[in-house]
Design an enzyme around this catalytic site. Structure first.
Site, short mmCIF file in Angstrom:
data_model
loop_
_atom_site.label_atom_id
_atom_site.label_comp_id
_atom_site.label_asym_id
_atom_site.label_seq_id
_atom_site.Cartn_x
_atom_site.Cartn_y
_atom_site.Cartn_z
N LYS A 120 0.83 -1.21 0.00
CA LYS A 120 0.00 0.00 0.00
C LYS A 120 0.86 1.25 0.00
O LYS A 120 0.64 2.18 -0.79
CB LYS A 120 -0.92 0.01 1.22
CG LYS A 120 -1.92 1.17 1.21
CD LYS A 120 -2.46 1.49 2.59
CE LYS A 120 -1.45 2.26 3.40
NZ LYS A 120 -1.99 2.76 4.69
N ASP A 138 -6.34 1.04 1.06
CA ASP A 138 -6.37 1.13 2.52
C ASP A 138 -7.75 0.68 2.98
O ASP A 138 -8.54 0.13 2.21
CB ASP A 138 -6.05 2.55 2.98
CG ASP A 138 -7.11 3.56 2.57
OD1 ASP A 138 -8.04 3.19 1.79
OD2 ASP A 138 -7.05 4.71 3.03
#
Length: 220
Positions: A120, A138
């Site tokens: 991420k 996320d």
């Protein structure tokens, strides 16, 4: 979600916010890496408060290493998991110096080798710092992807891959910012604010959350 609806979905988000940006404060690619690494399980607002003074003097990996782990902790002690994060930031700074001449590599695989940097974080850096069409999934994007039907998946990676496949041009560059902001401010975790959502008619979530006044009447 049908292809035509996907285009309409992004087009409406884009019309509301043509040039979305990360809410993390940073001055260069290195500071962005640090800020995103610090933001895990923390709010962007909290990270920005912690890094405001830090980033005034620490702009390079060498300056971070010179500050040291204890010095860094003094700046970020208000952030969750600050002990582990401080250790990782010093370690990733040392690795940037040793392997990349103090520069942040414009390569996702290389970024993921840095301590404290997962997929991420690497995706955020690739998108924001280098303009890559990546999808940093996320908790907000994971929720929005599944709830709306835009990209359903049981894991962040599954949602990321579906977003990558489903998102057309010209929306790919800014897609993850639109989805994060939508999840943060409209499609909230506990109570999605469907009554003020401009893509509610395209969304698979049911039943739609009514406006507060109407909801209060329904509950009495």
């Amino acid at each position: 979600m049908k292809k035509a609806d996907v285009v309409d979905f992004y087009a409406r988000l884009a019309a509301d916010n043509p040039h979305p940006e990360t809410e993390l404060a940073y001055g260069n690619a290195y500071q962005l890496v640090v800020a995103v690494a610090l933001s895990a399980q923390s709010t962007d607002i909290g990270v920005n408060k912690a890094t405001r003074l830090l980033f005034e003097t620490v702009k390079t990996p060498a300056q971070m290493v010179a500050l040291g782990e204890d010095g860094l902790k003094q700046h970020i002690k208000t952030i969750g998991l600050f002990n582990t994060k401080a250790k990782n930031v010093i370690a990733l700074s040392e690795r940037l110096i040793a392997q990349y001449g103090g520069e942040v590599p414009a390569d996702r695989a290389a970024l993921e080798t840095l301590p404290g940097v997962g997929r991420k974080t690497a995706n955020v850096v690739m998108n924001v710092a280098f303009g890559a069409e990546t999808f940093a999934v996320d908790t907000h994007i994971f929720r929005v992807g599944n709830r709306t039907g835009l990209a359903r998946g049981k894991t962040p990676l599954a949602v990321e891959l579906k977003l990558d496949k489903a998102t057309p041009q010209p929306f790919r560059l800014h897609a993850h910012h639109w989805l994060i902001l939508h999840g943060r401010y409209v499609c909230k975790a506990r109570t999605p604010e469907c009554w003020r959502c401009n893509v509610a008619d395209l969304c698979a979530f049911k039943p739609k959350t009514p406006a507060p006044k109407l909801r209060a009447k329904q509950e009495t």
